[in-house]
Structure formats: C-alpha cells, structure tokens
Design a protein around this motif. Structure first.
Motif, PDB file in Angstrom:
ATOM      1  N   LYS A   1       0.810  -1.221   0.000  1.00 18.17           N
ATOM      2  CA  LYS A   1       0.000   0.000   0.000  1.00 18.17           C
ATOM      3  C   LYS A   1       0.841   1.269   0.000  1.00 18.17           C
ATOM      4  N   LEU A   2       2.155   1.147   0.154  1.00 18.06           N
ATOM      5  CA  LEU A   2       3.019   2.317   0.148  1.00 18.06           C
ATOM      6  C   LEU A   2       3.095   2.911  -1.257  1.00 18.06           C
ATOM      7  N   ASN A   3       3.274   4.220  -1.322  1.00 18.31           N
ATOM      8  CA  ASN A   3       3.241   4.921  -2.610  1.00 18.31           C
ATOM      9  C   ASN A   3       4.651   5.253  -3.101  1.00 18.31           C
ATOM     10  N   SER A   4       4.949   4.844  -4.346  1.00 14.80           N
ATOM     11  CA  SER A   4       6.236   5.189  -4.945  1.00 14.80           C
ATOM     12  C   SER A   4       6.128   5.147  -6.460  1.00 14.80           C
ATOM     13  N   ASN A   5       7.095   5.813  -7.109  1.00 16.47           N
ATOM     14  CA  ASN A   5       7.164   5.765  -8.567  1.00 16.47           C
ATOM     15  C   ASN A   5       7.769   4.452  -9.066  1.00 16.47           C
ATOM     16  N   TYR A   6       8.712   3.918  -8.290  1.00  9.63           N
ATOM     17  CA  TYR A   6       9.430   2.711  -8.702  1.00  9.63           C
ATOM     18  C   TYR A   6       9.546   1.765  -7.513  1.00  9.63           C
ATOM     19  N   LYS A   7       9.637   0.470  -7.829  1.00  8.85           N
ATOM     20  CA  LYS A   7       9.783  -0.544  -6.784  1.00  8.85           C
ATOM     21  C   LYS A   7      10.855  -1.540  -7.197  1.00  8.85           C
ATOM     22  N   LEU A   8      11.641  -1.922  -6.211  1.00  7.56           N
ATOM     23  CA  LEU A   8      12.760  -2.813  -6.475  1.00  7.56           C
ATOM     24  C   LEU A   8      12.893  -3.804  -5.327  1.00  7.56           C
ATOM     25  N   ALA A   9      13.162  -5.057  -5.653  1.00  8.24           N
ATOM     26  CA  ALA A   9      13.371  -6.093  -4.651  1.00  8.24           C
ATOM     27  C   ALA A   9      14.790  -6.637  -4.780  1.00  8.24           C
ATOM     28  N   LEU A  10      15.434  -6.850  -3.640  1.00 14.62           N
ATOM     29  CA  LEU A  10      16.760  -7.454  -3.596  1.00 14.62           C
ATOM     30  C   LEU A  10      16.639  -8.765  -2.837  1.00 14.62           C
ATOM     31  N   SER A  11      17.114  -9.838  -3.433  1.00 16.22           N
ATOM     32  CA  SER A  11      17.005 -11.128  -2.755  1.00 16.22           C
ATOM     33  C   SER A  11      17.893 -12.166  -3.415  1.00 16.22           C
ATOM     34  N   GLY A  12      18.656 -12.879  -2.603  1.00  9.54           N
ATOM     35  CA  GLY A  12      19.403 -14.020  -3.126  1.00  9.54           C
ATOM     36  C   GLY A  12      18.520 -15.244  -3.265  1.00  9.54           C
ATOM     37  N   THR A  13      17.336 -15.209  -2.631  1.00  4.50           N
ATOM     38  CA  THR A  13      16.435 -16.373  -2.645  1.00  4.50           C
ATOM     39  C   THR A  13      14.997 -15.942  -2.924  1.00  4.50           C
ATOM     40  N   PRO A  14      14.713 -15.441  -4.134  1.00  7.63           N
ATOM     41  CA  PRO A  14      13.340 -15.032  -4.441  1.00  7.63           C
ATOM     42  C   PRO A  14      12.368 -16.205  -4.500  1.00  7.63           C
ATOM     43  N   ILE A  15      12.907 -17.414  -4.651  1.00  5.89           N
ATOM     44  CA  ILE A  15      12.074 -18.628  -4.583  1.00  5.89           C
ATOM     45  C   ILE A  15      12.735 -19.545  -3.556  1.00  5.89           C
ATOM     46  N   GLU A  16      12.080 -19.729  -2.409  1.00 11.87           N
ATOM     47  CA  GLU A  16      12.631 -20.609  -1.372  1.00 11.87           C
ATOM     48  C   GLU A  16      11.931 -21.969  -1.354  1.00 11.87           C
TER      49      GLU A  16
END
Length: 208
Positions: free
Chosen positions: A158-173
């Motif tokens: 629900k947070l408001n932003s122009n861009y979104k980015l995720a950092l993760s070594g394990t996006p699928i666990e």
C-alpha cells in the motif's frame, strides 16, 4: 537494448564487471518504469549496486523524492555503513528507535535521499507513511514478502512510490507462488492473478 551507463565515482571501491551490468539493468528498469528483482547471491554486492544506482539518479537530478529502503533489523547497520562509506553525498535518515514520526517528518523536511527502516517497524508505523510519496521503495531480503497474505506484505504493497525494487538471493525458497508475491509488489499485474499463475505456471512447472 540495455545501455551501459556512466556511474559517478564510488568512494573506496572499484565495481566489478557484473556489478556494472547490474547497474545498467537497474537503469533500464528505471528508464521504462519497470519493477524488478535483483537476485544476486549473498555477498555479491546487491547493496552497492543499489547505492550506485540511487547516486547516479541523484547526480542526474532524477531522485526528486526520497527512496524508502526496508531491510531486516540485522542489516540496518550494514546499510548505514555502506551508504556513509561509498556515497556520502546521499543523505539518509534511519527510522528506528524512538521518535520515529519526528524522524520521518524531518527526513521529508530536509529532503533526505533515503529513509531506512525495518520490516517489523513498517508494520507499526504504517499510519506514519500514509500519504507519503517515495521515488523508490526498495526491499532488501525481499523474500520477507513471499507470503501474499501476511500483514507485512499487505502494508508494504500500500506504500506509494514511482518505482519498486526487490533485492534477494532467494526469491524462490519453497515454491513459485513466492515469486508471484514479490512481483505483485514490484510490478502489479505482470504475472496476472495468483489463480492464473498457479494454473499456467506453477502447477505445470512444479508438478508436470
């Protein structure tokens, strides 16, 4: 095509070739208003690539609102240290401890480039961020939102932003549905509904 970009000087570090490639890709996402997951393994420099990307945007006067970076509590000090060391021109405020509302208001008043907070505090402080707009919302260890029905996931989306980015070594666990949940944050609708995703991707890949 993904273009190579010029990166402002990063103090005390020479970026490796793959890190330059990563920053080129982050710029590509920014240019076309895409969200994405930077999923290098642990220790390969996701933090420095992200800092370099934000520094480049600031140098171009394209970071006109603060970036909100949400991290596990154990990584707050690491982010503070790396921003201060590698990009001291990026002003940041850590939203932690006491008087967090005051810190948020000060960060916007003083036009800080980055706000740092944690997953546990974003739940407690959700009302403090209501109505606030960010240039970026960046999730470190983004597998923290792998459950699409968890309270933290719902608040962050629900947070408001122009861009979104995720950092993760394990996006699928455990299963592909976790990837859907992260993409639901970084690029809503890109992988369609969870029902469609399960029938078209998850079941065929995992079971067939």
């Amino acid at each position: 095509q993904i273009q190579e970009v010029t990166i402002p000087p990063i103090y005390d570090v020479v970026l490796r070739e793959y890190q330059q490639i990563g920053i080129n890709w982050l710029n590509f996402l920014h240019q076309f208003k895409f969200g994405g997951i930077l999923s290098d393994d642990m220790g390969l420099g996701k933090t420095i690539q992200t800092i370099a990307h934000l520094l480049r945007l600031k140098e171009k006067e394209d970071l006109n609102k603060p970036a909100l970076i949400v991290v596990p509590t154990s990584l707050i000090a690491n982010w503070e240290r790396e921003i201060s060391r590698f990009a001291p021109s990026l002003g940041f405020e850590t939203i932690y401890g006491e008087k967090r509302e005051e810190k948020i208001e000060r960060a916007f008043r003083e036009k800080k480039d980055i706000l740092l907070t944690t997953y546990s505090l974003i739940l407690k402080d959700k009302e403090l961020y209501s109505g606030k707009e960010f240039s970026y919302i960046i999730l470190d260890e983004a597998q923290k939102i792998k459950n699409p029905t968890s309270k933290a996931t719902q608040v962050i989306k629900k947070l408001n932003s122009n861009y979104k980015l995720a950092l993760s070594g394990t996006p699928i666990e455990n299963h592909l549905g976790e990837l859907w949940s992260i993409f639901r944050f970084v690029m809503p609708g890109f992988l369609d509904t969870l029902t469609f995703f399960k029938s078209f991707y998850q079941k065929p890949i995992e079971k067939e």
